[in-house]
Design a protein around this motif. Structure first.
Motif, mmCIF file in Angstrom:
data_model
loop_
_atom_site.group_PDB
_atom_site.id
_atom_site.type_symbol
_atom_site.label_atom_id
_atom_site.label_comp_id
_atom_site.label_asym_id
_atom_site.label_seq_id
_atom_site.Cartn_x
_atom_site.Cartn_y
_atom_site.Cartn_z
ATOM 1 N N PRO A 195 -10.522 7.367 4.561
ATOM 2 C CA PRO A 195 -11.702 7.987 3.957
ATOM 3 C C PRO A 195 -12.942 7.888 4.843
ATOM 4 C CG PRO A 195 -10.672 6.472 2.414
ATOM 5 C CD PRO A 195 -10.023 6.267 3.740
ATOM 6 N N ASP A 196 -12.979 6.910 5.733
ATOM 7 C CA ASP A 196 -14.152 6.697 6.578
ATOM 8 C C ASP A 196 -14.057 7.411 7.915
ATOM 9 O OD1 ASP A 196 -15.334 5.062 4.701
ATOM 10 O OD2 ASP A 196 -14.409 3.246 5.508
ATOM 11 N N ALA A 217 0.833 -1.200 0.000
ATOM 12 C CA ALA A 217 0.000 0.000 0.000
ATOM 13 C C ALA A 217 0.870 1.253 0.000
ATOM 14 C CB ALA A 217 -0.922 0.002 1.211
ATOM 15 N N HIS A 218 1.985 1.190 0.697
ATOM 16 C CA HIS A 218 2.882 2.348 0.740
ATOM 17 C C HIS A 218 3.556 2.574 -0.614
ATOM 18 C CE1 HIS A 218 5.528 5.325 2.431
ATOM 19 N NE2 HIS A 218 6.569 4.673 1.962
ATOM 20 N N ARG A 219 3.935 1.502 -1.274
ATOM 21 C CA ARG A 219 4.622 1.622 -2.565
ATOM 22 C C ARG A 219 3.681 2.083 -3.672
ATOM 23 N NH1 ARG A 219 8.903 -3.174 -3.686
ATOM 24 N NH2 ARG A 219 10.446 -2.511 -2.157
ATOM 25 N N SER A 220 2.440 1.646 -3.649
ATOM 26 C CA SER A 220 1.515 1.979 -4.727
ATOM 27 C C SER A 220 0.726 3.250 -4.436
ATOM 28 C CB SER A 220 0.551 0.812 -4.971
ATOM 29 O OG SER A 220 -0.225 0.603 -3.823
ATOM 30 N N HIS A 221 0.983 3.883 -3.310
ATOM 31 C CA HIS A 221 0.326 5.125 -2.906
ATOM 32 C C HIS A 221 -1.191 4.975 -2.836
ATOM 33 C CE1 HIS A 221 4.159 7.095 -3.175
ATOM 34 N NE2 HIS A 221 4.299 6.679 -4.413
ATOM 35 N N LEU A 222 -1.641 3.807 -2.390
ATOM 36 C CA LEU A 222 -3.067 3.593 -2.166
ATOM 37 C C LEU A 222 -3.452 4.247 -0.840
ATOM 38 C CD1 LEU A 222 -3.393 -0.161 -3.148
ATOM 39 C CD2 LEU A 222 -4.182 1.808 -4.443
ATOM 40 N N PRO A 223 -4.693 4.648 -0.692
ATOM 41 C CA PRO A 223 -5.099 5.230 0.587
ATOM 42 C C PRO A 223 -5.010 4.188 1.698
ATOM 43 C CG PRO A 223 -6.990 4.933 -0.848
ATOM 44 C CD PRO A 223 -5.773 4.625 -1.668
ATOM 45 N N ARG A 224 -4.636 4.640 2.843
ATOM 46 C CA ARG A 224 -4.507 3.731 3.982
ATOM 47 C C ARG A 224 -5.898 3.353 4.486
ATOM 48 N NH1 ARG A 224 0.697 3.375 5.014
ATOM 49 N NH2 ARG A 224 2.021 5.169 4.723
ATOM 50 N N PHE A 225 -5.954 2.258 5.235
ATOM 51 C CA PHE A 225 -7.225 1.770 5.752
ATOM 52 C C PHE A 225 -7.828 2.799 6.697
ATOM 53 C CE2 PHE A 225 -4.733 -2.157 5.033
ATOM 54 C CZ PHE A 225 -5.509 -2.672 4.031
ATOM 55 N N GLY A 226 -9.105 3.101 6.511
ATOM 56 C CA GLY A 226 -9.822 3.916 7.455
ATOM 57 C C GLY A 226 -9.785 5.408 7.222
ATOM 58 N N HIS A 270 -18.652 10.518 13.363
ATOM 59 C CA HIS A 270 -20.071 10.853 13.506
ATOM 60 C C HIS A 270 -20.831 9.730 14.207
ATOM 61 C CE1 HIS A 270 -24.297 11.100 12.152
ATOM 62 N NE2 HIS A 270 -24.111 12.383 12.362
ATOM 63 N N ASP A 271 -20.547 8.482 13.834
ATOM 64 C CA ASP A 271 -21.206 7.344 14.484
ATOM 65 C C ASP A 271 -20.867 7.274 15.972
ATOM 66 O OD1 ASP A 271 -22.314 6.690 12.076
ATOM 67 O OD2 ASP A 271 -20.946 5.011 11.662
#
Length: 68
Positions: free
Chosen positions: A36-37, A25-34, A43-44
């Motif tokens: 965006p949420d 995930a770090h190498r492909s620059h994907l968003p980390r878990f959690g 709020h919950d």
């Protein structure tokens, strides 16, 4: 000693998989878990917190009161 060794053997594949996922995930620059949420989760949690401030008991399941 054998219990600790058994625990290490059973948990090691999960640790290796987690490390590989984090590295990819770090190498492909994907968003980390959690990330965006995070606003939705906050709020919950606020909704749960205010519900328990107003009514601090967990609702009971089952029949209450008189049965006919």
């Amino acid at each position: 000693m054998s219990t600790a060794l058994t625990f290490l053997i059973l948990i090691s594949p999960l640790v290796v998989a987690g490390l590989l996922l984090a590295r990819n995930a770090h190498r492909s620059h994907l968003p980390r878990f959690g990330e965006p949420d995070a606003p939705r989760i906050q709020h919950d949690l606020d909704a749960i917190r205010t519900r328990f401030e107003e009514q601090p008991f967990w609702p009971a399941s089952g029949v209450r009161g008189e049965r006919r």
